[in-house]
Scaffold this motif. Structure first.
Motif, short mmCIF file in Angstrom:
data_model
loop_
_atom_site.label_atom_id
_atom_site.label_comp_id
_atom_site.label_asym_id
_atom_site.label_seq_id
_atom_site.Cartn_x
_atom_site.Cartn_y
_atom_site.Cartn_z
N GLU A 108 1.18 -0.96 -0.33
CA GLU A 108 0.13 -0.29 -0.36
C GLU A 108 1.13 1.03 0.01
O GLU A 108 1.70 1.51 0.83
CB GLU A 108 -0.43 0.17 1.50
CG GLU A 108 -1.95 0.89 1.31
CD GLU A 108 -2.03 0.99 2.42
OE1 GLU A 108 -3.00 2.29 2.98
OE2 GLU A 108 -2.41 -0.06 3.39
N VAL A 109 0.59 1.68 -0.72
CA VAL A 109 1.71 3.45 -1.24
C VAL A 109 0.65 4.37 -0.26
O VAL A 109 -0.18 4.57 -0.64
CB VAL A 109 1.98 4.05 -2.51
CG1 VAL A 109 3.05 5.15 -2.88
CG2 VAL A 109 2.36 2.59 -3.71
N LEU A 110 1.62 4.84 0.78
CA LEU A 110 0.98 6.16 1.40
C LEU A 110 1.53 7.16 1.20
O LEU A 110 1.32 7.96 1.25
CB LEU A 110 1.79 5.79 3.16
CG LEU A 110 1.14 4.65 3.26
CD1 LEU A 110 1.26 4.32 4.89
CD2 LEU A 110 -0.06 4.60 3.84
N VAL A 111 2.24 7.39 0.22
CA VAL A 111 3.57 8.48 -0.11
C VAL A 111 4.55 8.41 -0.96
O VAL A 111 5.42 6.87 -1.45
CB VAL A 111 4.28 8.70 0.61
CG1 VAL A 111 5.56 10.28 -0.16
CG2 VAL A 111 4.51 9.63 2.27
N GLY A 112 3.65 8.51 -2.31
CA GLY A 112 3.72 7.87 -3.78
C GLY A 112 4.73 9.42 -4.90
O GLY A 112 5.18 10.47 -4.32
N GLY A 113 3.57 9.30 -5.56
CA GLY A 113 3.78 10.12 -6.75
C GLY A 113 5.43 10.05 -7.22
O GLY A 113 5.56 8.97 -7.54
N ALA A 114 5.75 11.78 -7.71
CA ALA A 114 6.90 11.77 -7.58
C ALA A 114 8.10 11.32 -7.01
O ALA A 114 9.60 11.03 -7.38
CB ALA A 114 7.57 13.43 -8.08
N ALA A 115 7.55 10.83 -5.57
CA ALA A 115 9.03 9.71 -4.74
C ALA A 115 9.33 8.58 -5.76
O ALA A 115 10.18 8.10 -4.93
CB ALA A 115 8.07 9.69 -3.63
N LEU A 116 8.04 7.86 -6.43
CA LEU A 116 7.99 6.67 -6.80
C LEU A 116 9.11 6.91 -8.05
O LEU A 116 9.68 5.44 -7.98
CB LEU A 116 6.76 5.71 -6.75
CG LEU A 116 6.20 6.19 -6.63
CD1 LEU A 116 4.88 5.49 -6.53
CD2 LEU A 116 6.19 5.37 -5.11
N ASP A 117 9.80 7.92 -8.19
CA ASP A 117 10.90 7.61 -9.22
C ASP A 117 12.11 7.79 -8.56
O ASP A 117 13.12 7.76 -9.64
CB ASP A 117 10.78 8.89 -10.23
CG ASP A 117 9.18 9.26 -11.24
OD1 ASP A 117 8.74 7.56 -11.37
OD2 ASP A 117 8.96 10.23 -11.43
N ALA A 118 12.33 7.80 -7.30
CA ALA A 118 13.90 8.02 -6.93
C ALA A 118 14.52 7.11 -7.25
O ALA A 118 14.17 5.56 -7.38
CB ALA A 118 13.43 8.24 -5.28
N ALA A 119 15.98 7.10 -7.38
CA ALA A 119 16.86 5.84 -8.06
C ALA A 119 16.67 4.72 -6.19
O ALA A 119 17.64 5.98 -5.64
CB ALA A 119 17.99 6.74 -8.10
N VAL A 120 17.48 3.28 -6.59
CA VAL A 120 17.23 3.18 -5.46
C VAL A 120 18.60 2.25 -5.80
O VAL A 120 19.03 1.56 -7.34
CB VAL A 120 16.52 1.28 -5.90
CG1 VAL A 120 16.95 0.53 -4.49
CG2 VAL A 120 14.89 2.17 -5.48
N ARG A 121 19.84 2.69 -5.71
CA ARG A 121 21.22 2.10 -5.82
C ARG A 121 21.64 0.61 -4.54
O ARG A 121 22.64 -0.35 -4.95
CB ARG A 121 21.99 2.99 -5.52
CG ARG A 121 22.60 3.31 -4.10
CD ARG A 121 23.30 4.26 -4.54
NE ARG A 121 24.35 4.41 -2.91
CZ ARG A 121 24.86 4.29 -2.21
NH1 ARG A 121 25.07 3.08 -2.24
NH2 ARG A 121 25.49 4.36 -1.06
#
Length: 513
Positions: A39-52
């Protein structure tokens, strides 16, 4: 060492945020995480953050162990309980630069504390709750496997880019080819500017040029430079993620351009390339809309609004760069390039400065003939002006020498120019001249030239004979033959006018190269 920094091709270090190999959204789409019913509680542009990387921890002090870019997996079991302490804990995670937080609800937390949700929403940090149990080790393995696969793909793409741009450099590819290949690699519009911010080359793919140039303020950009010398900037508008990293692609293109400048001894070819491209596109009507050409002219300092413009053709032996230099000295904006054996130029003058014969002669230089198109104040008018000037130059048969010739002084030529694409005019030309054209083609004759000399000097056949470089007796023999072929009276004024119109229309169907 500075040279090596200028020409770096392949980086094999740990992926950075700019590489954007995986995003939070990519990780969230993995089957192992989907099994946790996220369940996405904070999404939007935040989901575009790069995961390394992925880090698993329930520790309240985990922030100091993170380098940034990690996706934190937690059950929340070790988190503080007081609201203020929770806020401080969440702020610390944000300050550590992590990509996002995934919390498995259950034994550690029945629900994610409101204080953490508020901080993540305020700071734009992705926050996801897993409502079903998953094995964090399985999540870690899946994400690390995807990261390694993405890194491998990135290395392959970097090698491919290295080979592509190295080949372009070795072949001495011009700047417009390098820019086009960079745009295709990125899948986004790319523009090359010189230090004066003039557009040298562009590849906007399917985007209108004017629209692309208006968006350059949001473009990624890298300098085109080497050995401490900078020649310009390569810019790319926003586009899809590239496996090798968008900046890596842009840097490769800039490096190839820098090699070209080093090989050519500078960027002297850039301005010529830009101006030749502009004139070629204008003459060939290769533009989606007049706004595209107007935007490109503006980047070269040639404005149309509130000014009067002319297309001109300069004939004589002198580099086009001299015309540009004289125009700058006179305060006249110019775009000029050689076309065929002449120089074709677009001039933009203040409304208060007319293009007099004296000024036109001064701009093109001594011992040159200049053909001046009518004044224009928009792109289509400027196109008509330069076409008319070229047509006049193509029909000019007078003795060589410095002079100024204007389309405005040739009303019939200007009338034909206004009917350039009228099929009735072309049909008239073909029908009226067909016997003479067939005779010249079959016998390699010169009757069309003789006819052109006649209509150019309708009241003076001695001058017409001299213009055709024939003796009077031979000239009159040719006229008799033309009259017989056409079944026409060459002493009749209306016939001469019709033949003149037909000849002008014929020249327009085969404009000068």
């Amino acid at each position: 060492m500075s040279d090596r920094q200028d020409f770096r091709f392949i980086r094999t270090d740990r992926p950075t945020r700019d590489d954007a190999l995986l995003t939070v959204a990519d990780v969230l789409a993995e089957p192992v995480l989907q099994a946790g019913v996220p369940e996405v509680l904070v999404g939007g542009a935040a989901l575009d953050a790069a995961v390394r990387w992925v880090h698993v921890s329930d520790s309240v002090g985990v922030a100091r162990l993170l380098d940034g870019g990690e996706l934190l997996l937690s059950t929340g079991a070790g988190w503080p309980t007081a609201p203020e302490e929770l806020r401080d804990f969440a702020v610390g995670l944000c300050q550590a630069g992590i990509a996002g937080v995934v919390v498995e609800l259950g034994s550690g937390q029945a629900r994610i504390p409101e204080a953490v949700v508020e901080v993540c929403a305020e700071r734009g940090l992705a926050l996801i709750a897993l409502t079903s149990e998953v094995k964090f080790v399985a999540v870690t393995e899946a994400v690390h496997r995807a990261l390694i696969a993405a890194q491998t793909m990135a290395l392959r793409e970097r090698q491919h880019l290295h080979e592509l741009f190295t080949a372009l450099s070795l072949r001495g590819a011009p700047a417009d080819v390098v820019v086009a290949e960079t745009a295709r690699a990125l899948g986004a519009p790319v523009v090359l500017e010189n230090l004066a911010r003039e557009v040298i080359a562009h590849e906007t793919l399917r985007m209108p040029v004017a629209e692309a140039l208006a968006q350059l303020r949001v473009a990624d950009r890298v300098p085109v430079q080497a050995r401490g010398v900078r020649w310009g900037t390569l810019l790319a508008l926003p586009g899809p993620v590239h496996p090798a990293g968008r900046l890596t692609v842009l840097e490769q293109g800039a490096t190839a351009l820098a090699f070209g400048c080093l090989a050519d001894g500078g960027d002297s070819e850039w301005s010529l390339l830009a101006q030749r491209g502009l004139i070629d596109d204008l003459l060939g009507a290769r533009f989606a809309s007049p706004d595209d050409i107007e935007a490109r002219l503006a980047t070269s300092g040639l404005m149309l609004t509130g000014r009067h413009c002319h297309g001109i053709v300069a004939r004589g032996t002198e580099p086009a760069v001299q015309l540009a230099y004289r125009a700058a000295q006179a305060g006249v904006a110019v775009v000029a390039a050689p076309v065929g054996g002449d120089d074709v130029a677009l001039l933009s003058l203040p409304a208060s400065v007319p293009l007099t014969d004296a000024l036109a002669a001064d701009l093109v230089g001594p011992d040159r003939t200049v053909f001046v198109g009518p004044a224009a104040d928009d792109v289509l008018g400027l196109l008509a002006s330069v076409r008319a000037a070229r047509d006049l130059a193509g029909s000019d048969r007078a003795d060589a020498g410095p002079r100024v010739r204007r389309v405005d002084d040739r009303p019939l030529e200007r009338f034909v120019a206004s009917l350039r694409d009228d099929h009735r005019l072309l049909a008239h030309s073909e029908r009226m001249l067909a016997p003479v054209v067939a005779h010249d083609r079959e016998r390699r004759g010169d009757l069309l030239d003789v006819l052109a000399a006649l209509v150019a000097h309708p009241g003076n056949r001695s001058a017409a004979a001299a213009a055709s470089h024939l003796s009077r007796s031979v000239f009159y023999q040719r006229l008799t033959l033309i009259g017989d072929l056409l079944g026409a009276d060459l002493d009749d004024g209306e016939t001469i006018a019709a033949l003149h119109l037909a000849l002008l229309a014929r020249r327009r169907t085969s404009p000068p190269a």
